[in-house]
Design a protein around this motif. Structure first.
Motif, PDB file in Angstrom:
ATOM      1  N   GLY A  47       0.709  -1.255   0.062  1.00 40.70           N
ATOM      2  CA  GLY A  47       0.000   0.000   0.137  1.00 40.70           C
ATOM      3  C   GLY A  47       0.764   1.149  -0.194  1.00 40.70           C
ATOM      4  N   LYS A  48       1.802   1.250   0.605  1.00 44.00           N
ATOM      5  CA  LYS A  48       2.792   2.277   0.814  1.00 44.00           C
ATOM      6  C   LYS A  48       3.417   2.697  -0.511  1.00 44.00           C
ATOM      7  N   ASP A  49       3.868   1.534  -1.189  1.00 42.18           N
ATOM      8  CA  ASP A  49       4.675   1.429  -2.574  1.00 42.18           C
ATOM      9  C   ASP A  49       3.679   2.354  -3.430  1.00 42.18           C
ATOM     10  N   LYS A  50       2.486   1.596  -3.495  1.00 44.66           N
ATOM     11  CA  LYS A  50       1.419   2.336  -4.443  1.00 44.66           C
ATOM     12  C   LYS A  50       1.039   3.593  -4.211  1.00 44.66           C
ATOM     13  N   VAL A  52       3.003   5.997  -2.949  1.00 44.12           N
ATOM     14  CA  VAL A  52       4.291   6.719  -3.423  1.00 44.12           C
ATOM     15  C   VAL A  52       4.182   6.658  -4.719  1.00 44.12           C
ATOM     16  N   GLU A  53       4.011   5.851  -5.473  1.00 42.47           N
ATOM     17  CA  GLU A  53       3.933   5.641  -6.928  1.00 42.47           C
ATOM     18  C   GLU A  53       2.955   6.662  -7.398  1.00 42.47           C
ATOM     19  N   THR A  54       1.795   6.704  -6.842  1.00 45.62           N
ATOM     20  CA  THR A  54       0.695   7.504  -7.234  1.00 45.62           C
ATOM     21  C   THR A  54       0.872   8.987  -7.010  1.00 45.62           C
ATOM     22  N   GLU A  55       1.441   9.113  -5.881  1.00 43.15           N
ATOM     23  CA  GLU A  55       1.936  10.602  -5.443  1.00 43.15           C
ATOM     24  C   GLU A  55       2.951  11.173  -6.275  1.00 43.15           C
ATOM     25  N   THR A  56       3.946  10.279  -6.552  1.00 40.35           N
ATOM     26  CA  THR A  56       4.859  10.825  -7.566  1.00 40.35           C
ATOM     27  C   THR A  56       4.441  11.112  -9.062  1.00 40.35           C
ATOM     28  N   ALA A  57       3.501  10.410  -9.461  1.00 46.97           N
ATOM     29  CA  ALA A  57       2.822  10.477 -10.776  1.00 46.97           C
ATOM     30  C   ALA A  57       1.936  11.840 -10.808  1.00 46.97           C
ATOM     31  N   ALA A  58       1.328  11.731  -9.460  1.00 51.04           N
ATOM     32  CA  ALA A  58       0.497  13.203  -9.248  1.00 51.04           C
ATOM     33  C   ALA A  58       1.449  14.400  -9.160  1.00 51.04           C
ATOM     34  N   GLY A  59       2.510  14.464  -8.436  1.00 49.15           N
ATOM     35  CA  GLY A  59       3.572  15.483  -8.593  1.00 49.15           C
ATOM     36  C   GLY A  59       3.840  15.939  -9.863  1.00 49.15           C
ATOM     37  N   ASP A  60       4.237  14.720 -10.777  1.00 46.29           N
ATOM     38  CA  ASP A  60       4.817  14.973 -12.069  1.00 46.29           C
ATOM     39  C   ASP A  60       3.760  15.933 -12.948  1.00 46.29           C
ATOM     40  N   LEU A  61       2.654  15.628 -12.932  1.00 39.07           N
ATOM     41  CA  LEU A  61       1.386  16.154 -13.394  1.00 39.07           C
ATOM     42  C   LEU A  61       1.138  17.740 -13.172  1.00 39.07           C
ATOM     43  N   ASP A  62       1.441  17.686 -11.599  1.00 36.05           N
ATOM     44  CA  ASP A  62       1.250  18.934 -11.097  1.00 36.05           C
ATOM     45  C   ASP A  62       2.148  19.887 -11.578  1.00 36.05           C
ATOM     46  N   ARG A  63       3.704  19.406 -11.445  1.00 31.19           N
ATOM     47  CA  ARG A  63       4.566  20.323 -12.137  1.00 31.19           C
ATOM     48  C   ARG A  63       4.232  20.745 -13.806  1.00 31.19           C
ATOM     49  N   ARG A 123      -6.209  14.065 -16.800  1.00 33.75           N
ATOM     50  CA  ARG A 123      -5.175  13.074 -16.085  1.00 33.75           C
ATOM     51  C   ARG A 123      -5.098  13.512 -14.823  1.00 33.75           C
ATOM     52  N   ARG A 124      -4.834  14.475 -14.433  1.00 38.01           N
ATOM     53  CA  ARG A 124      -4.517  14.817 -13.048  1.00 38.01           C
ATOM     54  C   ARG A 124      -5.989  14.616 -12.164  1.00 38.01           C
ATOM     55  N   GLU A 125      -6.958  14.878 -12.574  1.00 35.91           N
ATOM     56  CA  GLU A 125      -8.243  14.814 -11.936  1.00 35.91           C
ATOM     57  C   GLU A 125      -8.614  13.145 -11.729  1.00 35.91           C
ATOM     58  N   LEU A 131      -5.446   8.368  -6.370  1.00 38.07           N
ATOM     59  CA  LEU A 131      -4.772   8.764  -4.882  1.00 38.07           C
ATOM     60  C   LEU A 131      -5.686   8.586  -3.945  1.00 38.07           C
ATOM     61  N   ASP A 132      -6.806   9.042  -3.943  1.00 37.15           N
ATOM     62  CA  ASP A 132      -7.822   8.827  -2.780  1.00 37.15           C
ATOM     63  C   ASP A 132      -7.802   7.288  -2.361  1.00 37.15           C
ATOM     64  N   HIS A 133      -7.989   6.533  -3.468  1.00 38.86           N
ATOM     65  CA  HIS A 133      -8.304   5.086  -3.397  1.00 38.86           C
ATOM     66  C   HIS A 133      -6.847   4.572  -2.655  1.00 38.86           C
ATOM     67  N   ALA A 134      -5.876   4.857  -3.384  1.00 34.60           N
ATOM     68  CA  ALA A 134      -4.317   4.222  -2.718  1.00 34.60           C
ATOM     69  C   ALA A 134      -4.201   4.708  -0.955  1.00 34.60           C
ATOM     70  N   ARG A 135      -4.899   5.876  -0.910  1.00 40.97           N
ATOM     71  CA  ARG A 135      -4.773   6.299   0.594  1.00 40.97           C
ATOM     72  C   ARG A 135      -5.659   5.589   1.416  1.00 40.97           C
TER      73      ARG A 135
END
Length: 245
Positions: A47-50, A52-63, A123-125, A131-135
């Motif tokens: 769950g933590k790995d997933k 982190v993976e999703t947060e990283t992807a979200a961070g990339d899209l935010d940038r 895509r970010r939406e 992200l909510d699901h992973a949390r």
């Protein structure tokens, strides 16, 4: 070796205590919560790995969104500047043509950037839902781990309390036994796991085998204070009224 029959019967009490301690140790090692914890810990790690993976992807899209916003704003600033120049006095025909061409290019660039910006925001939406699901999955896994850990700890506390009681009982029994009898008991227990057992209905309480006539005859003729052993497994045999001799 000689020992009063009452002393020999205390060996049975000691054997019962040792058997209970063995059962408690086995229970400690084989608690179902141990296996459950292994699975629950793996689920938390996954769950933590997933997450982190999703947060990283979200961070990339935010940038990407912030970059596109800056690019769009830059195009708008240049467009406003060119429009101001084009509307000003003293602009020659060639400069006006150049400005008009640049404005058309900027318009196309703005449309392209805005389309890309919209795509990235969509895509970010969608990723926000992931992200909510992973949390949620991680929170559920952590809650389950916490519950299993609490059950495991409670079970271990119960085992600790039971062991403490049995060890106190053992200490009292050991203190009342002659040193040579206790030493013989402990030697046998180290060799076979059981130090003493009752002879019941001509069967050894340790190996469960029925003694043959010769062995039974030897036991019948042995003095009551003689410490005897099972000829099959070597355990100290304690004779009682139920021995069938």
């Amino acid at each position: 070796m000689k020992a009063d029959p009452a002393v020999q019967r205390r060996l049975l009490d000691l054997a019962d205590v040792d058997a209970e301690l063995t059962r408690l140790a086995h229970r400690r090692r084989t608690l179902p919560e141990h296996a459950e914890l292994t699975g629950a810990e793996a689920a938390v790690r996954a769950g933590k790995d997933k997450l982190v993976e999703t947060e990283t992807a979200a961070g990339d899209l935010d940038r990407d969104i912030r970059r596109l916003e800056r690019d769009v704003e830059g195009v708008r600033v240049r467009t406003a500047r060119d429009q101001q120049l084009l509307a000003g006095a003293g602009v020659g025909a060639k400069q006006a043509t150049d400005l008009q061409h640049e404005l058309e290019t900027l318009a196309r660039r703005q449309r392209f950037l805005e389309d890309e910006q919209l795509e990235v925001m969509e895509r970010r939406e969608a990723l926000g839902i992931d992200l909510d699901h992973a949390r949620s999955v991680l929170a559920e896994a952590e809650q389950k781990l916490s519950e299993i850990t609490a059950r495991r700890d409670t079970a271990l506390l119960d085992i600790d309390a039971a062991e403490a009681g049995r060890r106190r009982a053992r200490a009292e029994l050991v203190a009342a036994l002659p040193a040579d009898v206790l030493a013989a008991y402990e030697r046998r227990r180290e060799q076979g796991g059981v130090g003493a057992a009752a002879l019941r209905e001509r069967r050894c309480g340790a190996c469960r085998l029925e003694l043959d006539r010769t062995a039974l005859g030897a036991l019948r003729s042995a003095p009551a204070d003689e410490v005897v052993h099972c000829e099959e497994c070597g355990v100290i045999l304690v004779r009682t009224k139920e021995s069938g001799l």
